[in-house]
Design an enzyme around this catalytic site. Structure first.
Site, PDB file in Angstrom:
ATOM      1  N   LEU A 165      -2.267  41.124  -9.858  1.00 14.86           N
ATOM      2  CA  LEU A 165      -3.204  40.923 -10.568  1.00 14.86           C
ATOM      3  C   LEU A 165      -3.634  39.664 -11.450  1.00 14.86           C
ATOM      4  O   LEU A 165      -3.065  39.380 -12.237  1.00 14.86           O
ATOM      5  CB  LEU A 165      -4.233  41.738 -11.783  1.00 14.86           C
ATOM      6  CG  LEU A 165      -3.943  43.048 -10.523  1.00 14.86           C
ATOM      7  CD1 LEU A 165      -4.595  44.024 -11.335  1.00 14.86           C
ATOM      8  CD2 LEU A 165      -4.093  43.315  -9.236  1.00 14.86           C
ATOM      9  N   ALA A 195      -6.716  37.211 -10.300  1.00 11.37           N
ATOM     10  CA  ALA A 195      -7.703  36.676  -9.668  1.00 11.37           C
ATOM     11  C   ALA A 195      -8.875  35.920 -10.866  1.00 11.37           C
ATOM     12  O   ALA A 195      -9.653  34.665 -10.182  1.00 11.37           O
ATOM     13  CB  ALA A 195      -8.763  37.536  -9.108  1.00 11.37           C
ATOM     14  N   ARG A 247     -11.361  33.967 -21.936  1.00  8.03           N
ATOM     15  CA  ARG A 247     -11.491  33.935 -23.465  1.00  8.03           C
ATOM     16  C   ARG A 247     -10.466  32.609 -23.655  1.00  8.03           C
ATOM     17  O   ARG A 247      -9.644  32.138 -25.218  1.00  8.03           O
ATOM     18  CB  ARG A 247     -10.376  35.289 -23.907  1.00  8.03           C
ATOM     19  CG  ARG A 247     -11.608  36.519 -24.176  1.00  8.03           C
ATOM     20  CD  ARG A 247     -11.168  37.407 -23.756  1.00  8.03           C
ATOM     21  NE  ARG A 247     -10.409  38.264 -22.788  1.00  8.03           N
ATOM     22  CZ  ARG A 247      -9.745  39.492 -22.593  1.00  8.03           C
ATOM     23  NH1 ARG A 247      -9.618  39.782 -24.175  1.00  8.03           N
ATOM     24  NH2 ARG A 247      -9.706  39.959 -21.924  1.00  8.03           N
ATOM     25  N   THR A 278     -10.237  44.993 -12.563  1.00  8.38           N
ATOM     26  CA  THR A 278      -8.885  45.019 -12.518  1.00  8.38           C
ATOM     27  C   THR A 278      -9.153  46.803 -11.278  1.00  8.38           C
ATOM     28  O   THR A 278      -7.673  45.953 -10.372  1.00  8.38           O
ATOM     29  CB  THR A 278      -7.763  45.738 -13.158  1.00  8.38           C
ATOM     30  OG1 THR A 278      -8.719  47.427 -13.826  1.00  8.38           O
ATOM     31  CG2 THR A 278      -7.504  44.565 -14.799  1.00  8.38           C
ATOM     32  N   TYR A 285       0.152  43.367 -14.282  1.00  6.88           N
ATOM     33  CA  TYR A 285      -1.094  42.031 -14.349  1.00  6.88           C
ATOM     34  C   TYR A 285      -0.478  40.554 -14.620  1.00  6.88           C
ATOM     35  O   TYR A 285       0.258  40.390 -15.345  1.00  6.88           O
ATOM     36  CB  TYR A 285      -2.326  42.463 -15.568  1.00  6.88           C
ATOM     37  CG  TYR A 285      -3.269  43.533 -15.740  1.00  6.88           C
ATOM     38  CD1 TYR A 285      -2.764  44.622 -14.498  1.00  6.88           C
ATOM     39  CD2 TYR A 285      -3.254  43.875 -16.690  1.00  6.88           C
ATOM     40  CE1 TYR A 285      -3.523  45.403 -14.468  1.00  6.88           C
ATOM     41  CE2 TYR A 285      -3.943  45.327 -16.675  1.00  6.88           C
ATOM     42  CZ  TYR A 285      -4.532  46.252 -15.096  1.00  6.88           C
ATOM     43  OH  TYR A 285      -4.849  47.160 -15.491  1.00  6.88           O
ATOM     44  N   ASN A 336      -4.118  36.673 -23.633  1.00  7.42           N
ATOM     45  CA  ASN A 336      -5.493  36.237 -23.330  1.00  7.42           C
ATOM     46  C   ASN A 336      -6.297  35.504 -23.946  1.00  7.42           C
ATOM     47  O   ASN A 336      -7.434  34.517 -23.923  1.00  7.42           O
ATOM     48  CB  ASN A 336      -6.024  38.157 -24.098  1.00  7.42           C
ATOM     49  CG  ASN A 336      -5.817  38.776 -23.003  1.00  7.42           C
ATOM     50  OD1 ASN A 336      -5.852  38.997 -21.543  1.00  7.42           O
ATOM     51  ND2 ASN A 336      -4.976  40.109 -24.364  1.00  7.42           N
ATOM     52  N   ARG A 346      16.739   6.456 -16.533  1.00  9.86           N
ATOM     53  CA  ARG A 346      16.239   7.537 -16.187  1.00  9.86           C
ATOM     54  C   ARG A 346      16.295   7.355 -14.263  1.00  9.86           C
ATOM     55  O   ARG A 346      17.121   6.110 -13.795  1.00  9.86           O
ATOM     56  CB  ARG A 346      14.435   7.445 -16.358  1.00  9.86           C
ATOM     57  CG  ARG A 346      13.509   5.640 -15.955  1.00  9.86           C
ATOM     58  CD  ARG A 346      12.798   5.464 -16.803  1.00  9.86           C
ATOM     59  NE  ARG A 346      12.145   3.954 -16.527  1.00  9.86           N
ATOM     60  CZ  ARG A 346      11.324   3.243 -15.935  1.00  9.86           C
ATOM     61  NH1 ARG A 346      10.622   3.567 -14.969  1.00  9.86           N
ATOM     62  NH2 ARG A 346      11.640   1.819 -16.143  1.00  9.86           N
ATOM     63  N   ALA A 362      23.396  -8.638 -26.562  1.00  8.08           N
ATOM     64  CA  ALA A 362      22.094  -7.807 -26.871  1.00  8.08           C
ATOM     65  C   ALA A 362      21.186  -9.216 -25.869  1.00  8.08           C
ATOM     66  O   ALA A 362      21.137 -10.343 -25.712  1.00  8.08           O
ATOM     67  CB  ALA A 362      22.059  -8.508 -28.318  1.00  8.08           C
ATOM     68  N   ALA A 376      25.183 -16.967 -23.373  1.00  5.65           N
ATOM     69  CA  ALA A 376      23.689 -16.751 -23.906  1.00  5.65           C
ATOM     70  C   ALA A 376      22.465 -17.968 -23.640  1.00  5.65           C
ATOM     71  O   ALA A 376      23.014 -19.131 -23.546  1.00  5.65           O
ATOM     72  CB  ALA A 376      24.184 -16.785 -25.537  1.00  5.65           C
TER      73      ALA A 376
END
Ligand code: UD1
Ligand code: CA
Length: 449
Positions: A8, A10, A15, A80, A101, A226, A332, A379, A422
């Site tokens: 369930l 839905a 709250r 329910t 649930y 809840n 990344r 660097a 550099a």
């Protein structure tokens, strides 16, 4: 017998105080209801009826389901019992139905198989527990013999019934042919004017079907969400359990309350994780790896003996054995670092390949760069990989040495054992062994008196 799971999901979750369907709130980086889908997916002969209602398209598209899952729309959330009614036509007549649930994510497979076994014997089998505070839950009313007479919801309970400490988890199992009969008889004559699934207990008793309750002592399995406080508490509980599992497998954690794992993580023995590490997605950490404080790692692999210093971010990347990273570095975009390579203080690498034993230790951007082995990047070096339209490659041959504060304007290639002086802006390829200098000559001008 095969099992038809009815989940369930839905409700809006008023709250929770947010517009997100409650079952999509994340626990350990995964939607609440996804935990249930994953738990039941490998139970033999299982099929799932997932009842959706509030923002159904969003719920559907946010979940990872297999072809054994049907979405069933409950247009109005009338309770329910009403939710279960929507699924009846899809259930196999010779199966066991097991209701879950969507806001109670952590029930274990063994608990479910126990309920299924009891239902196979012809019982209506419900799962109950005794929380420290039963307020808000349906109370379990037992007769003198200990059989369950009925479940009374908080709103409808008398003051005596409210003192009952045993409550309904919401999980129940029963032969599908019985469920079909009983659910149709549920009415909405109660304080909330809802069709309560819990009324099935009294209706089963009237039909002569024994109602057996199994009390679960491990409350974590039946904790539900809840409101935001309960979501927070469940997340902390979940994280603590994951951290303890890592420790059992031989990882050393500085503080088990200061690591968050939002996804799957494996950690090899002898590895140490300092405080405030966050892991997202799928991560694999090898043996004897050290991870410093405040690191964020997502969808990455770290081989054995890697050292990650404080405040480092690793996303969608592969770090080879014995590599060192950080402090304050970020890699990344599918970056791979080969054995023994190092990216140090304030170094960013994106879509790059760092060959074995190559180093960029300070203040550098490597974008679309391909470094051979033993390259030394001084660097302040920047690969100028973007010309406003395309991303271009910078290739640095084995043993090449990039002088500090070089700008390498891609596409450009530095040959093996080549040098750049550099402060150079390198726009042309440099052949093997050559020294390239691309900067204004220094002139010293005497001061006028
Ligand atoms: C329910 C039980 C209560 C039990 C508690 C355990 C009922 C009447 N009460 O109360 O006995 O102690 O769970 O946590 O069953 N849902 C729908 N459609 C609806 C209504 C609800 O799909 O029309 C879904 C919700 O999305 C939610 C689940 O059913 O995932 C439970 O609903 P909720 O409103 O949270 O029930 P509780 O008041 O917690
Ligand atoms: Ca609930």
């Amino acid at each position: 017998m095969n099992t038809d799971f009815i989940i369930l999901a839905a409700g809006k979750g008023t709250r929770m105080g947010s517009d997100l369907p409650k079952v999509l709130n994340l626990l350990g980086g995964k939607p609440l209801v996804q935990h249930l889908l994953d738990t039941v997916s490998d139970i033999k002969g299982s099929r799932v009826q997932l009842v959706v209602g509030h923002k159904p398209e969003l719920v559907k598209s946010s979940l990872d389901t297999n072809k054994k899952t049907d979405f069933v729309l409950q247009k109005k959330q009338l309770g329910t019992g009403h939710a279960v009614k929507q699924t009846l036509k899809n259930l196999r007549s010779n199966s066991i139905s097991l209701v879950l649930y969507g806001d109670g994510p952590l029930v274990k497979k063994q608990t479910l198989t126990r309920l299924i076994a009891s239902a196979e014997k012809g019982n209506l089998s419900i799962l109950t527990y005794k929380p420290t505070d039963p307020h808000g839950y349906g109370r379990i009313v037992r007769d003198k013999k200990g059989l369950v007479e009925k479940i009374v919801e908080q709103k409808d309970a008398s003051s005596d019934e409210r003192k009952i400490s045993e409550v309904n988890s919401g999980i129940l199992a029963i032969k599908t042919k019985y469920l079909k009969d009983l659910v149709r008889k549920i009415s909405n004559k109660n304080a909330a004017k809802e069709y309560y699934l819990t009324d099935i207990v009294e209706i089963a008793n009237q039909a002569g079907i024994p109602v057996k309750a199994t009390i679960v002592s491990d409350h974590k399995q039946v904790l539900g969400v809840n409101n935001q406080q309960e979501l927070h508490d469940l997340e902390r509980q979940y994280q603590e359990d994951l951290a303890r599992q890592l420790i059992v497998k031989g990882a050393r954690l500085a503080d088990l309350s200061r690591i968050d794992v939002r996804g799957d993580l494996s950690v090899g023995s002898g590895s140490f994780i300092d405080i405030n590490a966050v892991f997202e997605g799928n991560n694999k950490i090898g043996k004897n790896v050290t991870i410093g404080p405040n690191c964020y790692i997502s969808n990455s692999i770290l081989a054995d003996d890697v050292k990650v210093l404080a405040n480092t971010v690793i996303e969608d990347s592969i770090v080879g054995a014995g590599c060192a990273l950080g402090p304050f570095s970020r890699i990344r975009g599918g970056t791979t670092m080969e054995k023994g390579s190092e990216l140090g203080n304030f170094v960013e690498a994106n879509r790059s390949h760092i060959g074995p034993s190559s180093k960029a230790k300070h203040l550098t951007y490597l974008g679309d760069a391909e470094l051979g082995s033993k390259v030394n990047v001084g660097a302040g070096t920047i690969t100028c990989n973007y010309d406003g339209k395309n991303k271009n490659k910078t290739i640095m041959g084995d043993g090449s040495f990039v002088g500090s504060n070089s700008s390498l304007v891609a596409p450009v290639k530095l040959g093996k054992d080549s040098y750049t002086g550099a402060g150079s802006v390198i726009t042309k390829n440099v052949k093997d062994g050559e020294l390239a200098i691309g900067r204004g000559r220094q002139i010293n001008i005497k001061k006028k008196k």
